[in-house]
Design an enzyme around this catalytic site. Structure first.
Site, PDB file in Angstrom:
ATOM      1  N   THR A 102     -27.669 -23.511   8.082  1.00  0.00           N
ATOM      2  CA  THR A 102     -28.838 -23.191   8.912  1.00  0.00           C
ATOM      3  C   THR A 102     -29.085 -24.394   9.799  1.00  0.00           C
ATOM      4  O   THR A 102     -29.445 -25.471   9.328  1.00  0.00           O
ATOM      5  CB  THR A 102     -30.082 -22.907   8.055  1.00  0.00           C
ATOM      6  N   LYS A 177     -31.723 -16.421  12.169  1.00  0.00           N
ATOM      7  CA  LYS A 177     -32.075 -17.112  10.921  1.00  0.00           C
ATOM      8  C   LYS A 177     -33.470 -17.730  11.038  1.00  0.00           C
ATOM      9  O   LYS A 177     -34.224 -17.791  10.055  1.00  0.00           O
ATOM     10  CB  LYS A 177     -31.015 -18.176  10.615  1.00  0.00           C
ATOM     11  N   LYS A 245     -36.672 -28.676   7.223  1.00  0.00           N
ATOM     12  CA  LYS A 245     -35.724 -28.759   8.359  1.00  0.00           C
ATOM     13  C   LYS A 245     -35.751 -27.448   9.158  1.00  0.00           C
ATOM     14  O   LYS A 245     -35.872 -27.445  10.385  1.00  0.00           O
ATOM     15  CB  LYS A 245     -34.326 -29.050   7.789  1.00  0.00           C
TER      16      LYS A 245
HETATM   17  P1  NAP Z   1     -26.646 -28.382  -0.668  1.00  0.00           P
HETATM   18  O1  NAP Z   1     -26.555 -27.951  -2.083  1.00  0.00           O
HETATM   19  O2  NAP Z   1     -27.307 -29.678  -0.332  1.00  0.00           O
HETATM   20  O3  NAP Z   1     -25.164 -28.346  -0.058  1.00  0.00           O
HETATM   21  C1  NAP Z   1     -24.796 -28.982   1.124  1.00  0.00           C
HETATM   22  C2  NAP Z   1     -23.439 -29.630   0.875  1.00  0.00           C
HETATM   23  O4  NAP Z   1     -22.940 -30.157   2.093  1.00  0.00           O
HETATM   24  C3  NAP Z   1     -23.556 -30.777  -0.145  1.00  0.00           C
HETATM   25  O5  NAP Z   1     -22.595 -30.586  -1.156  1.00  0.00           O
HETATM   26  C4  NAP Z   1     -23.274 -32.002   0.705  1.00  0.00           C
HETATM   27  O6  NAP Z   1     -22.601 -33.037   0.063  1.00  0.00           O
HETATM   28  C5  NAP Z   1     -22.398 -31.432   1.812  1.00  0.00           C
HETATM   29  N1  NAP Z   1     -22.486 -32.274   2.996  1.00  0.00           N
HETATM   30  C6  NAP Z   1     -23.583 -32.616   3.692  1.00  0.00           C
HETATM   31  N2  NAP Z   1     -23.258 -33.416   4.708  1.00  0.00           N
HETATM   32  C7  NAP Z   1     -21.927 -33.605   4.634  1.00  0.00           C
HETATM   33  C8  NAP Z   1     -21.002 -34.343   5.405  1.00  0.00           C
HETATM   34  N3  NAP Z   1     -21.396 -35.052   6.448  1.00  0.00           N
HETATM   35  N4  NAP Z   1     -19.705 -34.306   5.030  1.00  0.00           N
HETATM   36  C9  NAP Z   1     -19.291 -33.588   3.972  1.00  0.00           C
HETATM   37  N5  NAP Z   1     -20.128 -32.853   3.209  1.00  0.00           N
HETATM   38  C10 NAP Z   1     -21.436 -32.871   3.545  1.00  0.00           C
HETATM   39  O7  NAP Z   1     -27.385 -27.266   0.202  1.00  0.00           O
HETATM   40  P2  NAP Z   1     -27.303 -25.674   0.078  1.00  0.00           P
HETATM   41  O8  NAP Z   1     -28.488 -25.184  -0.664  1.00  0.00           O
HETATM   42  O9  NAP Z   1     -25.924 -25.259  -0.343  1.00  0.00           O
HETATM   43  O10 NAP Z   1     -27.556 -25.274   1.605  1.00  0.00           O
HETATM   44  C11 NAP Z   1     -26.556 -25.476   2.589  1.00  0.00           C
HETATM   45  C12 NAP Z   1     -27.080 -24.942   3.928  1.00  0.00           C
HETATM   46  O11 NAP Z   1     -27.369 -23.540   3.796  1.00  0.00           O
HETATM   47  C13 NAP Z   1     -28.379 -25.603   4.406  1.00  0.00           C
HETATM   48  O12 NAP Z   1     -28.389 -25.700   5.800  1.00  0.00           O
HETATM   49  C14 NAP Z   1     -29.459 -24.649   3.934  1.00  0.00           C
HETATM   50  O13 NAP Z   1     -30.622 -24.732   4.738  1.00  0.00           O
HETATM   51  C15 NAP Z   1     -28.735 -23.304   4.068  1.00  0.00           C
HETATM   52  N6  NAP Z   1     -29.189 -22.239   3.155  1.00  0.00           N
HETATM   53  C16 NAP Z   1     -29.475 -22.487   1.844  1.00  0.00           C
HETATM   54  C17 NAP Z   1     -29.889 -21.451   1.014  1.00  0.00           C
HETATM   55  C18 NAP Z   1     -30.234 -21.672  -0.437  1.00  0.00           C
HETATM   56  O14 NAP Z   1     -30.898 -20.793  -1.032  1.00  0.00           O
HETATM   57  N7  NAP Z   1     -29.801 -22.750  -1.067  1.00  0.00           N
HETATM   58  C19 NAP Z   1     -29.996 -20.158   1.530  1.00  0.00           C
HETATM   59  C20 NAP Z   1     -29.664 -19.927   2.860  1.00  0.00           C
HETATM   60  C21 NAP Z   1     -29.253 -20.966   3.672  1.00  0.00           C
HETATM   61  P3  NAP Z   1     -23.198 -33.783  -1.229  1.00  0.00           P
HETATM   62  O15 NAP Z   1     -22.654 -32.984  -2.371  1.00  0.00           O
HETATM   63  O16 NAP Z   1     -22.694 -35.174  -1.157  1.00  0.00           O
HETATM   64  O17 NAP Z   1     -24.712 -33.704  -1.111  1.00  0.00           O
END
Ligand code: NAP
Length: 296
Positions: A102, A177, A245
């Site tokens: 997102t 979104k 965010k």
């Molecule tokens: P998350 O658990 O924080 O996963 C993000 C992953 O991306 C983490 O494993 C992180 O690494 C990795 N990452 C971040 N920056 C990076 C970089 N520069 N290089 C390599 N890897 C990197 O978040 P999430 O909940 O999966 O959400 C991911 C996205 O989807 C977000 O934008 C969120 O707003 C969106 N989203 C989430 C949900 C939900 O319910 N969770 C639903 C819809 C949309 P690390 O392991 O080191 O932190």
């Protein structure tokens, strides 16, 4: 491009809560995958399932036909695509890039332009449906960008989601979104205030969720997050920092369009209070903790 598990090579960047489950569906379907994540340990289940580790995003993209990214913030998207060691440095001519983070509509359009100059196509394809939807392959996926590229990758998206739509040109997926997040902001405050009221009135909150969750007030948030609130389970799901965010992106885009969204502003302020109090890594249902402290 003809997509099939036997032929199509996949790069995957971002194996957090959402990405690990989503990539898992592709590996399970037989796609060959190179995977990268900032913290390697979080990619281990995918590596155990047969994916190959890549030291940096560009190594994921080297021979990939399709590269997916789902990282955290727009700055992360910019870094993994356009930064040092980014996907764009080694992207193949004709490759399709699908950013499922997102992120900002403006950044989606910037990526589409940058990849077009390399002979590749970038789609923005954010998702909705939470950690549960990701695990169960039941996400809603809203896509912006080239319609032909969207049709090409649709079989892969269908492994991750059930409700998939092409919404328009680059950025249209992210704009959609933002509509989703504006609505979620409103429902989250409604869910918490409704359950606060139930508690004060001496009702059984679980029974309240069962009856109102099946009627006109029923929504994903009350049915999935309501029970977690009642159980005082504030683990993420979807972290508060990411929601702040998203609301920030929506407010900035609205402002640029000359639109005022007072409801969204209020919810964003309450979530910032929660983050300031140390709840930034909680799940979004932790809004309850702030509302419990509000006094007239
Ligand atoms: P998350 O658990 O924080 O996963 C993000 C992953 O991306 C983490 O494993 C992180 O690494 C990795 N990452 C971040 N920056 C990076 C970089 N520069 N290089 C390599 N890897 C990197 O978040 P999430 O909940 O999966 O959400 C991911 C996205 O989807 C977000 O934008 C969120 O707003 C969106 N989203 C989430 C949900 C939900 O319910 N969770 C639903 C819809 C949309 P690390 O392991 O080191 O932190």
């Amino acid at each position: 491009m003809q997509i099939s598990p036997g032929k199509t090579k996949v790069g995957w960047i971002g194996t957090g809560i959402m990405g690990s489950a989503m990539a898992g569906h592709l590996v399970k379907a037989g796609y060959r995958m190179r995977v990268h994540n900032r913290t390697r340990a979080k990619a281990q289940p995918l590596l155990d399932a047969g994916a190959e580790w890549a030291e940096e995003p560009s190594a994921c993209a080297e021979d990939a036909d399709v590269v997916f990214t789902i990282v955290g913030f727009p700055a992360d998207v910019e870094q993994v695509h356009l930064g040092a060691g980014g996907v764009i440095q080694s992207v193949r001519d004709g490759a399709i890039i699908v950013d499922m983070t997102t992120s900002a509509p403006t950044l989606a359009r910037k990526l589409a332009r940058a990849y077009a100059q390399k002979g590749a196509v970038a789609l923005d394809a954010p998702v909705s449906g939470g950690d549960v939807g990701a695990r169960e392959g039941r996400l809603a996926i809203m896509v912006g960008g080239d319609a032909e590229a969207f049709e090409a990758v649709r079989p892969m998206l269908e492994l991750m989601g059930r409700n998939i739509a092409h919404m328009g040109p680059a950025g249209a997926g992210q704009h959609t979104k933002m509509c989703n997040q504006i609505l979620i902001a409103g429902t989250m405050i409604g869910v918490c205030e409704s359950l606060l009221y139930a508690a004060k009135a001496g009702l059984d909150a679980g029974a309240v969720i069962d009856i109102i969750g099946a009627g006109a007030a029923g929504c994903w948030s009350i049915n999935n997050l309501g029970p977690r609130i009642v159980a005082r389970d504030f683990a993420p799901g979807f972290i508060v920092e990411h929601f702040i965010k998203d609301m920030g992106i929506a407010l900035a885009e609205a402002k640029a369009m000359g639109l005022s969204l007072p409801g969204l502003k209020l919810v964003e302020r309450l979530y910032r209070d929660l983050a300031d109090a140390g709840g930034g890594r909680d799940g979004t249902q932790a809004l309850m903790k702030v509302l419990e402290k509000e006094r007239d």
